[in-house]
Design a protein around this motif. Structure first.
Motif, PDB file in Angstrom:
ATOM      1  N   ALA A 147      10.182 -20.154  -0.789  1.00 30.21           N
ATOM      2  CA  ALA A 147       8.775 -20.477  -0.537  1.00 30.21           C
ATOM      3  C   ALA A 147       8.272 -19.812   0.745  1.00 30.21           C
ATOM      4  O   ALA A 147       7.163 -19.272   0.788  1.00 30.21           O
ATOM      5  CB  ALA A 147       8.595 -21.995  -0.451  1.00 30.21           C
ATOM      6  N   ALA A 148       9.108 -19.841   1.784  1.00 27.19           N
ATOM      7  CA  ALA A 148       8.715 -19.235   3.062  1.00 27.19           C
ATOM      8  C   ALA A 148       8.542 -17.721   2.917  1.00 27.19           C
ATOM      9  O   ALA A 148       7.551 -17.145   3.396  1.00 27.19           O
ATOM     10  CB  ALA A 148       9.758 -19.550   4.123  1.00 27.19           C
ATOM     11  N   MET A 149       9.492 -17.061   2.247  1.00 31.74           N
ATOM     12  CA  MET A 149       9.411 -15.613   2.078  1.00 31.74           C
ATOM     13  C   MET A 149       8.250 -15.227   1.173  1.00 31.74           C
ATOM     14  O   MET A 149       7.560 -14.229   1.405  1.00 31.74           O
ATOM     15  CB  MET A 149      10.738 -15.092   1.523  1.00 31.74           C
ATOM     16  N   ALA A 150       8.026 -16.011   0.121  1.00 26.04           N
ATOM     17  CA  ALA A 150       6.892 -15.745  -0.766  1.00 26.04           C
ATOM     18  C   ALA A 150       5.576 -15.895  -0.021  1.00 26.04           C
ATOM     19  O   ALA A 150       4.632 -15.117  -0.230  1.00 26.04           O
ATOM     20  CB  ALA A 150       6.937 -16.692  -1.967  1.00 26.04           C
ATOM     21  N   ALA A 151       5.508 -16.876   0.872  1.00 23.19           N
ATOM     22  CA  ALA A 151       4.289 -17.079   1.666  1.00 23.19           C
ATOM     23  C   ALA A 151       4.040 -15.901   2.594  1.00 23.19           C
ATOM     24  O   ALA A 151       2.886 -15.459   2.752  1.00 23.19           O
ATOM     25  CB  ALA A 151       4.414 -18.375   2.476  1.00 23.19           C
ATOM     26  N   VAL A 152       5.090 -15.360   3.202  1.00 24.56           N
ATOM     27  CA  VAL A 152       4.956 -14.200   4.074  1.00 24.56           C
ATOM     28  C   VAL A 152       4.398 -13.006   3.295  1.00 24.56           C
ATOM     29  O   VAL A 152       3.470 -12.326   3.745  1.00 24.56           O
ATOM     30  CB  VAL A 152       6.305 -13.836   4.718  1.00 24.56           C
ATOM     31  N   VAL A 153       4.955 -12.764   2.115  1.00 25.29           N
ATOM     32  CA  VAL A 153       4.489 -11.650   1.282  1.00 25.29           C
ATOM     33  C   VAL A 153       3.017 -11.844   0.913  1.00 25.29           C
ATOM     34  O   VAL A 153       2.200 -10.915   1.004  1.00 25.29           O
ATOM     35  CB  VAL A 153       5.346 -11.521   0.008  1.00 25.29           C
ATOM     36  N   ALA A 154       2.661 -13.052   0.496  1.00 22.48           N
ATOM     37  CA  ALA A 154       1.283 -13.338   0.084  1.00 22.48           C
ATOM     38  C   ALA A 154       0.301 -13.134   1.236  1.00 22.48           C
ATOM     39  O   ALA A 154      -0.782 -12.564   1.050  1.00 22.48           O
ATOM     40  CB  ALA A 154       1.179 -14.767  -0.452  1.00 22.48           C
ATOM     41  N   VAL A 155       0.684 -13.569   2.434  1.00 21.59           N
ATOM     42  CA  VAL A 155      -0.210 -13.426   3.600  1.00 21.59           C
ATOM     43  C   VAL A 155      -0.397 -11.952   3.952  1.00 21.59           C
ATOM     44  O   VAL A 155      -1.518 -11.509   4.232  1.00 21.59           O
ATOM     45  CB  VAL A 155       0.368 -14.212   4.803  1.00 21.59           C
ATOM     46  N   VAL A 156       0.684 -11.181   3.942  1.00 19.43           N
ATOM     47  CA  VAL A 156       0.581  -9.754   4.259  1.00 19.43           C
ATOM     48  C   VAL A 156      -0.308  -9.035   3.248  1.00 19.43           C
ATOM     49  O   VAL A 156      -1.171  -8.217   3.614  1.00 19.43           O
ATOM     50  CB  VAL A 156       1.977  -9.102   4.307  1.00 19.43           C
ATOM     51  N   VAL A 157      -0.128  -9.336   1.969  1.00 16.98           N
ATOM     52  CA  VAL A 157      -0.965  -8.713   0.927  1.00 16.98           C
ATOM     53  C   VAL A 157      -2.419  -9.102   1.111  1.00 16.98           C
ATOM     54  O   VAL A 157      -3.325  -8.260   0.979  1.00 16.98           O
ATOM     55  CB  VAL A 157      -0.475  -9.114  -0.479  1.00 16.98           C
ATOM     56  N   LEU A 158      -2.671 -10.345   1.435  1.00 13.60           N
ATOM     57  CA  LEU A 158      -4.042 -10.814   1.640  1.00 13.60           C
ATOM     58  C   LEU A 158      -4.694 -10.103   2.832  1.00 13.60           C
ATOM     59  O   LEU A 158      -5.853  -9.676   2.756  1.00 13.60           O
ATOM     60  CB  LEU A 158      -4.044 -12.328   1.865  1.00 13.60           C
ATOM     61  N   LEU A 159      -3.948  -9.956   3.924  1.00 11.41           N
ATOM     62  CA  LEU A 159      -4.483  -9.314   5.122  1.00 11.41           C
ATOM     63  C   LEU A 159      -4.725  -7.817   4.929  1.00 11.41           C
ATOM     64  O   LEU A 159      -5.673  -7.253   5.485  1.00 11.41           O
ATOM     65  CB  LEU A 159      -3.531  -9.536   6.302  1.00 11.41           C
ATOM     66  N   LEU A 160      -3.869  -7.177   4.132  1.00  8.66           N
ATOM     67  CA  LEU A 160      -3.950  -5.723   3.962  1.00  8.66           C
ATOM     68  C   LEU A 160      -4.445  -5.332   2.573  1.00  8.66           C
ATOM     69  O   LEU A 160      -4.260  -4.185   2.150  1.00  8.66           O
ATOM     70  CB  LEU A 160      -2.570  -5.089   4.209  1.00  8.66           C
ATOM     71  N   TYR A 161      -5.099  -6.247   1.881  1.00  7.59           N
ATOM     72  CA  TYR A 161      -5.492  -5.986   0.487  1.00  7.59           C
ATOM     73  C   TYR A 161      -6.394  -4.756   0.361  1.00  7.59           C
ATOM     74  O   TYR A 161      -6.159  -3.895  -0.495  1.00  7.59           O
ATOM     75  CB  TYR A 161      -6.200  -7.205  -0.091  1.00  7.59           C
ATOM     76  N   LYS A 162      -7.405  -4.655   1.188  1.00  6.82           N
ATOM     77  CA  LYS A 162      -8.338  -3.525   1.092  1.00  6.82           C
ATOM     78  C   LYS A 162      -7.635  -2.199   1.370  1.00  6.82           C
ATOM     79  O   LYS A 162      -7.871  -1.195   0.690  1.00  6.82           O
ATOM     80  CB  LYS A 162      -9.501  -3.709   2.070  1.00  6.82           C
ATOM     81  N   GLU A 163      -6.759  -2.214   2.368  1.00 12.27           N
ATOM     82  CA  GLU A 163      -6.019  -0.993   2.709  1.00 12.27           C
ATOM     83  C   GLU A 163      -5.083  -0.589   1.565  1.00 12.27           C
ATOM     84  O   GLU A 163      -5.009   0.582   1.192  1.00 12.27           O
ATOM     85  CB  GLU A 163      -5.225  -1.195   3.999  1.00 12.27           C
ATOM     86  N   PHE A 164      -4.367  -1.560   1.010  1.00 13.76           N
ATOM     87  CA  PHE A 164      -3.476  -1.276  -0.123  1.00 13.76           C
ATOM     88  C   PHE A 164      -4.280  -0.776  -1.322  1.00 13.76           C
ATOM     89  O   PHE A 164      -3.824   0.109  -2.055  1.00 13.76           O
ATOM     90  CB  PHE A 164      -2.696  -2.534  -0.527  1.00 13.76           C
TER      91      PHE A 164
END
Length: 284
Positions: A147-164
């Motif tokens: 859950a912790a690792m999945a949350a980290v991935v989700a937050v990073v994707v959310l923060l960098l969504y436009k760039e990705f």
């Protein structure tokens, strides 16, 4: 047996409850990362990273005296990140094509992992769990770590969504906007590695690629916009995971195989439907 009994009977076991929660996490996070993998044509990279984590898992396995547990996450994550960094370094100046670098890292790391695990006296059973998963063996600590690792991935994707999004669909625009393309590419590689490690115990290394690619590929047949694709892929990943788990319970078939077959069947149905719909549209 009525529907209520059919759905509730497996839930009477606490280890199955943990397994289902793990599948929700794994199905969702794989769908999110998998969408970027699919639109960028990085399926081979996903497969390579899934196999490249084996040395880290093997080292954790041997260091713990043959214990398969949460410590495997640490070793797998380390090997996955190292593999991603090596691939990025080998291809930094485009002197070596990405597919060649991926293949070299893939076969080297996988062979190293097998060599390390084989030094143990009795490794066959645990190696089988590593390769094909052991969803019923997930502990509370494993679930919390997932859950912790999945949350980290989700937050990073959310923060960098436009760039990705820009890097995935228009590399020229990304360069013109002076986005850190290489850093974003490396970040995505690391996110893939983390996602693979999160999913390791659910379906194992051998079946990992299906969980990463198939929901996203199915969603892409249905929609074109990336955010819609991510939402549908998440739904497909979670529902297919739970359906496969129920099938595994009642048919007494390994859960990882059931989940992958469910995903593949859904992809096949959508592909046939989309092909038939397009054919009818052309005739009309």
């Amino acid at each position: 047996m009525d529907l209520a009994s059919f759905l509730s009977e497996p839930l009477s076991y606490s280890f199955i409850q943990r397994g289902m929660l793990a599948l929700v996490l794994v199905g969702g996070i794989n769908a999110v990362v998998g969408c970027f993998v699919v639109v960028r044509g990085m399926a081979f990279l996903g497969d390579a990273l899934a196999h490249a984590i084996l040395p880290g898992i093997a080292l954790s396995y041997t260091a713990s005296g043959g214990y398969v547990g949460s410590n495997l996450f640490v070793g797998g994550l380390g090997a996955g990140i190292v593999s991603a960094l090596v691939i990025a370094w080998l291809t930094r100046n485009q002197e070596l094509k990405e597919d060649s670098a991926i293949a070299i890292v893939f076969v080297t790391m996988f062979a190293l992992g097998i060599a390390i695990v084989s030094t143990q006296g009795s490794y066959t059973v645990d190696l089988t769990h590593i390769l094909f998963g052991s969803i019923n063996g997930i502990s509370k600590n494993d679930l919390l770590l997932m859950a912790a690792m999945a949350a980290v991935v989700a937050v990073v994707v959310l923060l960098l969504y436009k760039e990705f999004l820009i890097v995935s669909f228009d590399l020229s625009l990304a360069h013109s906007l002076r986005l850190p393309v290489e850093i974003l590419r490396l970040t995505l590689l690391i996110l893939i590695a983390v996602t693979i490690v999160v999913s390791l115990q659910a379906v194992g290394i051998a079946l990992m690629l299906a969980l990463l690619i198939t929901p996203a590929a199915t969603a892409r047949l249905l929609v074109k916009r990336l955010h819609h694709m991510i939402l549908i892929a998440c739904l497909i990943g979670i529902v297919s995971g739970l359906m496969g788990f129920y099938a595994s319970y009642y048919l007494d078939i390994p859960s990882g195989a059931c989940i992958v077959l469910t995903l593949s069947a859904l992809f096949g149905a959508v592909f046939v439907f989309k092909s038939a719909y397009s054919l009818l549209g052309e005739r009309g």
